[in-house]
Design a protein around this motif. Structure first.
Motif, PDB file in Angstrom:
ATOM      1  N   LYS A 257       0.813  -1.272   0.184  1.00 47.27           N
ATOM      2  CA  LYS A 257       0.063  -0.128  -0.167  1.00 47.27           C
ATOM      3  C   LYS A 257       0.813   1.376  -0.012  1.00 47.27           C
ATOM      4  O   LYS A 257       1.959   1.576   0.907  1.00 47.27           O
ATOM      5  CB  LYS A 257      -0.966   0.015   1.115  1.00 47.27           C
ATOM      6  CG  LYS A 257      -2.115   1.239   1.214  1.00 47.27           C
ATOM      7  CD  LYS A 257      -2.846   0.950   2.401  1.00 47.27           C
ATOM      8  CE  LYS A 257      -3.952   1.902   2.417  1.00 47.27           C
ATOM      9  NZ  LYS A 257      -4.944   1.675   3.644  1.00 47.27           N
ATOM     10  N   THR A 258       0.491   2.270  -0.685  1.00 49.26           N
ATOM     11  CA  THR A 258       1.390   3.428  -0.819  1.00 49.26           C
ATOM     12  C   THR A 258       0.898   4.421   0.338  1.00 49.26           C
ATOM     13  O   THR A 258       0.164   4.187   0.972  1.00 49.26           O
ATOM     14  CB  THR A 258       1.245   4.151  -2.336  1.00 49.26           C
ATOM     15  OG1 THR A 258      -0.290   4.584  -2.506  1.00 49.26           O
ATOM     16  CG2 THR A 258       1.363   3.258  -3.568  1.00 49.26           C
ATOM     17  N   SER A 259       1.428   5.726   0.041  1.00 49.66           N
ATOM     18  CA  SER A 259       1.047   6.548   0.889  1.00 49.66           C
ATOM     19  C   SER A 259      -0.536   7.056   0.929  1.00 49.66           C
ATOM     20  O   SER A 259      -0.961   8.026   1.729  1.00 49.66           O
ATOM     21  CB  SER A 259       2.081   7.716   0.985  1.00 49.66           C
ATOM     22  OG  SER A 259       2.082   8.242  -0.329  1.00 49.66           O
ATOM     23  N   ARG A 260      -1.039   6.956  -0.077  1.00 48.46           N
ATOM     24  CA  ARG A 260      -2.549   7.186  -0.280  1.00 48.46           C
ATOM     25  C   ARG A 260      -3.449   6.114  -0.452  1.00 48.46           C
ATOM     26  O   ARG A 260      -2.988   4.933  -0.936  1.00 48.46           O
ATOM     27  CB  ARG A 260      -2.613   8.096  -1.667  1.00 48.46           C
ATOM     28  CG  ARG A 260      -2.052   9.423  -1.543  1.00 48.46           C
ATOM     29  CD  ARG A 260      -2.484  10.289  -2.755  1.00 48.46           C
ATOM     30  NE  ARG A 260      -4.262  10.217  -2.969  1.00 48.46           N
ATOM     31  CZ  ARG A 260      -4.653  10.529  -4.031  1.00 48.46           C
ATOM     32  NH1 ARG A 260      -4.092  11.253  -4.991  1.00 48.46           N
ATOM     33  NH2 ARG A 260      -6.080  10.624  -4.046  1.00 48.46           N
ATOM     34  N   ASN A 261      -4.455   6.254   0.395  1.00 50.01           N
ATOM     35  CA  ASN A 261      -5.366   5.175   0.405  1.00 50.01           C
ATOM     36  C   ASN A 261      -6.109   4.839  -0.901  1.00 50.01           C
ATOM     37  O   ASN A 261      -6.335   5.711  -1.680  1.00 50.01           O
ATOM     38  CB  ASN A 261      -6.712   5.763   1.340  1.00 50.01           C
ATOM     39  CG  ASN A 261      -7.760   4.615   1.758  1.00 50.01           C
ATOM     40  OD1 ASN A 261      -7.106   3.466   1.775  1.00 50.01           O
ATOM     41  ND2 ASN A 261      -8.949   5.195   1.754  1.00 50.01           N
ATOM     42  N   GLY A 262      -6.046   3.314  -1.021  1.00 50.41           N
ATOM     43  CA  GLY A 262      -6.625   2.962  -2.352  1.00 50.41           C
ATOM     44  C   GLY A 262      -5.638   2.673  -3.366  1.00 50.41           C
ATOM     45  O   GLY A 262      -6.115   2.190  -4.528  1.00 50.41           O
ATOM     46  N   ILE A 263      -4.565   3.173  -3.121  1.00 53.59           N
ATOM     47  CA  ILE A 263      -3.162   3.017  -4.170  1.00 53.59           C
ATOM     48  C   ILE A 263      -2.416   2.239  -3.790  1.00 53.59           C
ATOM     49  O   ILE A 263      -1.749   2.314  -2.913  1.00 53.59           O
ATOM     50  CB  ILE A 263      -2.668   4.459  -4.568  1.00 53.59           C
ATOM     51  CG1 ILE A 263      -3.786   5.329  -5.143  1.00 53.59           C
ATOM     52  CG2 ILE A 263      -1.700   4.030  -5.949  1.00 53.59           C
ATOM     53  CD1 ILE A 263      -3.303   6.875  -5.101  1.00 53.59           C
ATOM     54  N   TYR A 264      -2.131   1.002  -4.505  1.00 55.23           N
ATOM     55  CA  TYR A 264      -1.056   0.109  -4.189  1.00 55.23           C
ATOM     56  C   TYR A 264      -0.146   0.177  -5.338  1.00 55.23           C
ATOM     57  O   TYR A 264      -0.292   0.459  -6.365  1.00 55.23           O
ATOM     58  CB  TYR A 264      -1.879  -1.370  -4.396  1.00 55.23           C
ATOM     59  CG  TYR A 264      -2.703  -1.655  -3.180  1.00 55.23           C
ATOM     60  CD1 TYR A 264      -2.288  -1.984  -2.023  1.00 55.23           C
ATOM     61  CD2 TYR A 264      -3.861  -1.012  -3.186  1.00 55.23           C
ATOM     62  CE1 TYR A 264      -3.132  -2.262  -0.813  1.00 55.23           C
ATOM     63  CE2 TYR A 264      -4.905  -0.938  -2.210  1.00 55.23           C
ATOM     64  CZ  TYR A 264      -4.574  -1.737  -1.000  1.00 55.23           C
ATOM     65  OH  TYR A 264      -5.412  -1.624   0.137  1.00 55.23           O
ATOM     66  N   ALA A 265       1.228  -0.274  -5.252  1.00 58.95           N
ATOM     67  CA  ALA A 265       2.333  -0.513  -6.193  1.00 58.95           C
ATOM     68  C   ALA A 265       3.061  -1.796  -5.752  1.00 58.95           C
ATOM     69  O   ALA A 265       3.177  -2.252  -4.959  1.00 58.95           O
ATOM     70  CB  ALA A 265       3.130   0.810  -5.826  1.00 58.95           C
ATOM     71  N   ALA A 266       3.605  -2.091  -7.158  1.00 59.02           N
ATOM     72  CA  ALA A 266       4.408  -3.382  -7.064  1.00 59.02           C
ATOM     73  C   ALA A 266       5.514  -3.407  -8.243  1.00 59.02           C
ATOM     74  O   ALA A 266       5.704  -2.519  -9.118  1.00 59.02           O
ATOM     75  CB  ALA A 266       3.501  -4.575  -6.971  1.00 59.02           C
ATOM     76  N   GLY A 267       6.400  -4.224  -7.786  1.00 56.84           N
ATOM     77  CA  GLY A 267       7.375  -4.382  -9.048  1.00 56.84           C
ATOM     78  C   GLY A 267       8.728  -3.736  -8.891  1.00 56.84           C
ATOM     79  O   GLY A 267       9.002  -3.275  -7.743  1.00 56.84           O
ATOM     80  N   ASP A 268       9.389  -3.275  -9.885  1.00 53.47           N
ATOM     81  CA  ASP A 268      10.564  -2.721  -9.978  1.00 53.47           C
ATOM     82  C   ASP A 268      10.127  -1.363  -9.446  1.00 53.47           C
ATOM     83  O   ASP A 268      11.161  -0.565  -8.940  1.00 53.47           O
ATOM     84  CB  ASP A 268      11.208  -2.683 -11.284  1.00 53.47           C
ATOM     85  CG  ASP A 268      11.866  -3.895 -11.651  1.00 53.47           C
ATOM     86  OD1 ASP A 268      12.121  -4.721 -10.827  1.00 53.47           O
ATOM     87  OD2 ASP A 268      12.632  -3.999 -12.902  1.00 53.47           O
ATOM     88  N   LEU A 269       9.178  -0.846  -9.340  1.00 48.94           N
ATOM     89  CA  LEU A 269       8.725   0.585  -9.016  1.00 48.94           C
ATOM     90  C   LEU A 269       8.962   0.589  -7.754  1.00 48.94           C
ATOM     91  O   LEU A 269       9.054   1.812  -6.997  1.00 48.94           O
ATOM     92  CB  LEU A 269       7.375   1.047  -9.605  1.00 48.94           C
ATOM     93  CG  LEU A 269       6.810   2.408  -9.267  1.00 48.94           C
ATOM     94  CD1 LEU A 269       7.584   3.322 -10.098  1.00 48.94           C
ATOM     95  CD2 LEU A 269       5.161   2.328  -9.652  1.00 48.94           C
ATOM     96  N   VAL A 270       8.870  -0.542  -6.810  1.00 52.35           N
ATOM     97  CA  VAL A 270       8.868  -0.173  -5.469  1.00 52.35           C
ATOM     98  C   VAL A 270      10.104  -0.953  -4.786  1.00 52.35           C
ATOM     99  O   VAL A 270      10.416  -0.767  -3.560  1.00 52.35           O
ATOM    100  CB  VAL A 270       7.653  -0.744  -4.600  1.00 52.35           C
ATOM    101  CG1 VAL A 270       6.371  -0.105  -5.508  1.00 52.35           C
ATOM    102  CG2 VAL A 270       7.582  -2.167  -4.858  1.00 52.35           C
ATOM    103  N   SER A 271      10.966  -1.702  -5.362  1.00 55.06           N
ATOM    104  CA  SER A 271      11.920  -2.553  -4.954  1.00 55.06           C
ATOM    105  C   SER A 271      13.230  -2.172  -5.133  1.00 55.06           C
ATOM    106  O   SER A 271      13.480  -1.861  -6.453  1.00 55.06           O
ATOM    107  CB  SER A 271      11.613  -4.015  -5.032  1.00 55.06           C
ATOM    108  OG  SER A 271      12.739  -4.591  -4.777  1.00 55.06           O
ATOM    109  N   PRO A 272      14.319  -1.694  -4.445  1.00 57.24           N
ATOM    110  CA  PRO A 272      15.739  -1.484  -4.890  1.00 57.24           C
ATOM    111  C   PRO A 272      16.330  -2.851  -5.313  1.00 57.24           C
ATOM    112  O   PRO A 272      17.397  -2.751  -6.062  1.00 57.24           O
ATOM    113  CB  PRO A 272      16.540  -1.171  -3.466  1.00 57.24           C
ATOM    114  CG  PRO A 272      15.371  -1.657  -2.545  1.00 57.24           C
ATOM    115  CD  PRO A 272      14.192  -1.743  -2.883  1.00 57.24           C
ATOM    116  N   MET A 273      15.758  -3.942  -5.163  1.00 53.01           N
ATOM    117  CA  MET A 273      16.328  -5.314  -5.618  1.00 53.01           C
ATOM    118  C   MET A 273      15.249  -5.655  -6.998  1.00 53.01           C
ATOM    119  O   MET A 273      14.235  -5.822  -6.680  1.00 53.01           O
ATOM    120  CB  MET A 273      16.508  -6.223  -4.740  1.00 53.01           C
ATOM    121  CG  MET A 273      17.370  -6.136  -3.878  1.00 53.01           C
ATOM    122  SD  MET A 273      17.585  -7.433  -2.495  1.00 53.01           S
ATOM    123  CE  MET A 273      18.056  -8.689  -3.567  1.00 53.01           C
TER     124      MET A 273
END
Length: 296
Positions: A257-273
């Motif tokens: 879950k991102t910093s805003r309600n209702g928004i999720y994120a995944a993959g290379d966009l969120v991981s340094p690995m």
């Protein structure tokens, strides 16, 4: 109105869509068809698919989503994002407006190639970034590493499981004497000066040239160019980000879950690995948690 709009239909986005489709949620995947690993001829380290071309794995994944009638694909670029939980809007580059209760961002990152002749042509083939992804294929051969951050000084210890023939290109950076001594004890050769060109045939490098004219023969070159998100929807939506050694990542919690309600994120966009396994895991978790957030 959809339950979830997924922006980005590569490994993370498809993993999210599979779980949401199996939960019979209405999903639209908006994707440009330009995954980050399109430069790589083969993917490695992914259980059940080791050695397959990434394009084949993605095609198979999309085919397996076909029976889930609530999941649809839209080949387009998401130009803008607005709204809030239970009423998000995505405007595509061809003018279509999509609405959903939840957003899931999995549009990944883009590598910012340095101004080195031959770099782009070899990227994903013999200029690579991850020993777990490609190291086995070059085991025991001559490796090079272009210094990018202080983390580069720890890489020779990691790489030693694959090869003891390693050259570190300082690329114009100052390496402290104490670190030079450690590298020397490990048998790492140092080459000073900026890397200016890579000699290759069809993406398979043979040598690297530095600004002073020195030529170093190699089989593979490890490099870590700066990265940036491949779209700016996270900025438009005001999401919090974190700085990594190579660029920014969207900040998420343990439920993706991102910093805003209702928004999720995944993959290379969120991981340094960056790996396919991590992308699939975070995508699956994002999909499951987005679905569960709509149960209340």
């Amino acid at each position: 109105m959809d339950d979830v709009i997924i922006v980005g239909g590569s490994f993370a986005g498809l993993a999210a869509a599979l779980n949401l489709g199996r939960a019979r949620r209405q999903v639209t995947i908006v994707d440009t068809g330009l995954p980050r690993n399109r430069y790589a001829s083969n993917a490695h380290g992914l259980l059940g698919h080791d050695g397959k071309p990434p394009s084949e794995i993605l095609a198979e994944a999309r085919a397996q989503l076909a029976p889930y009638e609530t999941v649809r694909f839209l080949k387009a670029r998401a130009a803008s994002a607005s709204g809030g939980a239970d009423d998000f809007a995505i405007l595509t580059d061809d003018g279509e407006t999509l609405r959903a209760r939840r957003l899931l961002l999995s549009y990944g990152i883009a590598d910012q190639f340095p101004d080195i002749e031959g770099f782009a042509e070899c990227w994903g083939k013999s200029v690579i970034h991850c020993p777990y992804c490609h190291g086995f294929e070059y085991a025991g051969q001559s490796w090079g590493l272009v210094y990018s951050t202080p983390m580069s000084l720890h890489a020779p210890l990691l790489y030693s499981d694959w090869t003891d023939k390693l050259t570190l290109f300082t690329d114009g950076n100052d390496i402290p004497e104490a670190e030079r001594s450690k590298l020397d004890k490990r048998g790492v050769k140092l080459v000073e000066g900026k890397v200016i060109s890579i000699q290759h045939e069809g993406g398979q490098l043979s040598s690297v040239t530095t600004a002073d004219g020195a030529v170093t023969m190699l089989d593979a070159l490890f490099a870590h160019p700066r990265i940036r998100p491949s779209a700016d929807l996270h900025t438009q939506l005001g999401l919090e980000t974190v700085e990594t050694p190579f660029g920014i990542a969207v900040q998420v919690d343990d439920k993706q879950k991102t910093s805003r309600n209702g928004i999720y994120a995944a993959g290379d966009l969120v991981s340094p690995m960056h790996s396919l396994t991590i992308a699939i895991y975070t995508g699956a978790m994002a999909g499951v948690n987005a679905q569960q957030s709509m149960l209340v």
